[in-house]
Write a protein that holds these residues in place. Sequence first.
Motif, PDB file in Angstrom:
ATOM      1  N   LEU A 417     -52.800  -8.578  93.839  1.00 49.21           N
ATOM      2  CA  LEU A 417     -51.672  -7.710  93.519  1.00 49.21           C
ATOM      3  C   LEU A 417     -51.892  -6.297  94.053  1.00 49.21           C
ATOM      4  O   LEU A 417     -50.977  -5.665  94.576  1.00 49.21           O
ATOM      5  N   ASN A 420     -51.429  -6.368  97.758  1.00 47.81           N
ATOM      6  CA  ASN A 420     -49.998  -6.465  98.030  1.00 47.81           C
ATOM      7  C   ASN A 420     -49.333  -5.106  97.965  1.00 47.81           C
ATOM      8  O   ASN A 420     -48.564  -4.716  98.836  1.00 47.81           O
ATOM      9  N   MET A 517     -48.299 -14.939  95.788  1.00 44.75           N
ATOM     10  CA  MET A 517     -47.796 -14.687  94.440  1.00 44.75           C
ATOM     11  C   MET A 517     -47.802 -15.959  93.614  1.00 44.75           C
ATOM     12  O   MET A 517     -48.021 -15.918  92.410  1.00 44.75           O
ATOM     13  N   ILE A 543     -45.684  -4.865  88.029  1.00 43.88           N
ATOM     14  CA  ILE A 543     -45.982  -6.258  87.721  1.00 43.88           C
ATOM     15  C   ILE A 543     -46.715  -6.276  86.397  1.00 43.88           C
ATOM     16  O   ILE A 543     -47.698  -5.552  86.208  1.00 43.88           O
TER      17      ILE A 543
END
Lengths: 687, 164, 117
Positions: A417, A420, A517, A543
């Motif tokens: 994450l 990303n 994901m 998130i």
Amino acid sequence: MSDQYTNEPLLDMFLFETEQLLEQLEQSVISSEKESNFSEEAINEIFRIMHTIKGSAAMMLFDNIAKLAHSIEDVFFYLRKERPSDVDCTVLSDLVLEGIDFIKTEVDKIKNKLPADGTADALVETMKGYLSQLKQETKPETMEAAPAEPEKQQYYISQVKTDTAECNKIYKAVIHYEDGCEMENIRAYTIIHNLKDIASEITYVPSDIIDSDESIHVIRRDGFQIFLKTNLDYRRMFEFFNQTIFLKDLELIQLEHDYEFKKIELDHNKIPALNDMVKELKEKPMHTERTDKDTVSTNTAQSIISVSVSKLDKLMDLVGEMVIAEAMVIQNPDLRGLNLANFVKASRQLSKITSDIQDMVMSIRMVPLSATFNKMHRIVRDMCKKLDKDVDLDIIGEETEVDKNIIEHISDPLMHLVRNSIDHGIEIPEERIALGKARNGTITLEAKNAGSDVLIIIRDDGRGLNKDKILKKAKENNLLFKNEEDMTDKEIFNLILLPGFSTKDNVTEFSGRGVGMDVVRKNIEAVGGTLSVDSAAGKGTVITLKIPLTLAIIDGMNIKVGKSRYTIPTIAIKESFRPKEGDIITDPDGNEMIMVRGQCYLIRRLHELYKVKTDITKFTDGIIIMIEQDEKTVCVFADELLGQQQVVVKALPQYIQNFNKVRGLAGCTLLGDGSISLILDVARMFH
Amino acid sequence: MSDLFDNVADMEEDTQKDRYLTFVIASECYGIEIKYVTEIIGIQAITEIPELPEYVRGIINLRGKIIPVIDVRIRFRKEKKEYNDRTCVVVVDIKDISIGLIVDSVAEVLTIPEQDIVDPPQVNKASNNKYINKIGKVGNEVKLLLDCEKLLTDNELESLSEVQ
Amino acid sequence: MKKVMIVDDAAFMRMAIKNILVKYDFEIVDEAENGQVAVNKYKEKKPDIVTMDITMPEMTGIDALKAIMAYDPNAKVVMVSAMGQEQMIMEAIMSGARSFVVKPFKEDYVIQTLTKI
């Protein structure tokens, strides 16, 4: 970190300690790089860590690791001594981090029982090159140990009360050491040091044992020759020399005269006595390793012990069995109907203590997220370098604790994450400035408690998710299950969690393979957690991971369906009741539903879902349990409720889990009568 | 039948070499290397788990440890049979995976030296052949020696084809 | 049975030495992670022999050695060092250390050293 990697405790300890040290080291390097300065403390710490890793790796015969650690140690030894002022911190950090990565890779191989066959020869050469460069650049200070003076006469004049007139016995001793004992010159020096008290004059060959390594070879080849004058008899002297550690051969001759003695004296230059040289050495404490306070001090480590996780697991199992056994005693059928006031009181006390032990054991397994969060610093640093972006990482709530078992599953998803965010979310500095944003992007990692869950929030202030792109990609991959217009923003964003999805046109090195994901979501769900995505175009993306505090023990309601037993986590149960005929509705498709206070809920018959034979098929004979998860509610139909209790969650055997078909089961537990109850995975009830 | 096993359990690693536990399924005698066997118990209550291949009967509680059990009869495509008091569960352990094998009955522990072990004939018959990796000759009898690892790990393809 | 105290900041090293010593006639009475703790524990436990790592935080092996020797001139301390630490070993010998072992060490070398001092 898993508990036991191998069957060898020593290897385990090596792996455990080395990993810990590497983590510490990485943090130290990264923060030094950020400050553009390697403090004395940091240099000392890095030196010591590399020294330790070198030693341990050599002991375990991992010479490739030892060699690399040694080369880094040499660099930091130099930095420690000379403290040059213009060290390029980025270059140095890069080198050390590269070294850390190599060692990490090797350690991983060892953990997975693969041969640690990597070579870091190129890196070692680079280190050596870097060190030579450093040495050329800095002005050589004369802090070098050992006087550069050549041949000294090792002629010792006794300080002992021994009356020199009485030291009339002259001896010649030749000592050969065992092969491989190392540092023969120092061992030789030890003898001389010990002779101080019993001899009045000593001379020896080779004479330069202190400052020359060459002397080691001479000693190995010819032996160490000592001439001395003392008043002790032969037997005593023989005993003395015989005690030499690693002695292979001893030749001891009592001489009639001191011609040979004197000859050797004359051969040497007349320079200060050994005595003086010793004094000199003592006055130059250039190798004092006075270190300052540690960052992660070993001091506080005294109040912490490391326990193998398998022991903790066994302890958990035992506690679980204790809970069951306690129930079997207190709820024993033999006691039914008896009036036992004292017993009840005592059993209440027992329950309280059992409960306390349970809480304590669970808290032992709780580990703060700080280690996991801190690993992200390295990720951010590397990503920023590779992509020429600038990102600050803010960490909040790192002291929040989570079950050890769960921590392992969070690390990889978090890494993905964060990557990303930096790869796709945060814009390059120029773009950010043009948009009026701060030049440096910010990623916030926050952890906080929320009831029986832990929330981990990853927030960035990048460009946010693009709804249109997501919808387009979802359509392309046939992932839309609803009409576009009917979808809320949140639903659109959460499309990216579906398998086979990726909006990145080119697959970058770091992300966007379309497995990212989805894999993250699977990992989180594997520990019973959930993942949700939210975003605002141009502002950033959030998130949220919701993870249960512990998987180990839950409050559950046991239910019966035919001969089978199931357990539903109490927290998911809203209410339960026996339905009335009139409340049941069947729609044209055959779906059964029930009306409760004006609301309509879908019914799932457990005996159909799990194909269990039961006599209770009429709704009015059984019981409806309303369960809720993530704002969605469903009603399940079972035979009857058996009672609520704390259950110890046991995972289904791996063999069973390998059959992906097993959905809807979060694990199993042992009931008081020894039978197995399957724990329902409420989230899955909604498919 | 468990006392049969008590002695075996005490054996040292090396004396387990060449020793096989033999059991019967539908009048055929199979053997597995004793080193994989951790214990033998009588058939007990099995908790079923839905949507698994038929031969995976479910899980049992073995002194606090949850172990899956598979019915070897069904695995070998033989007719299903009612369990009786001779039915046993042979618990095997491979690479830290424990599984109980339900068999009709357990025979004995035999020593079959290497020279008495030959390769099976290459016949593409029923699928259970693939779990037999060797044949052991004992007297004038033949024991079908099972490849334990294959039996335990080769389930992915099976489950897919069965469910389809 | 000789009583030994093992001093080293690396848990791995302490374990490695312990594993060797327990096979022979040595009893490990305590372990210490840094020099300061070592000195305190020496006073408390009074071991027959101390194995002392040279490189440690807080208080180095040499300083701990000196403190122990000051407390007990008859203390038997064996330094544990790496290659390349000749100067420090010598300083240790001069300060009273009985002998030394070099890392990585072999079992019989450790035993020989500890038996003969």
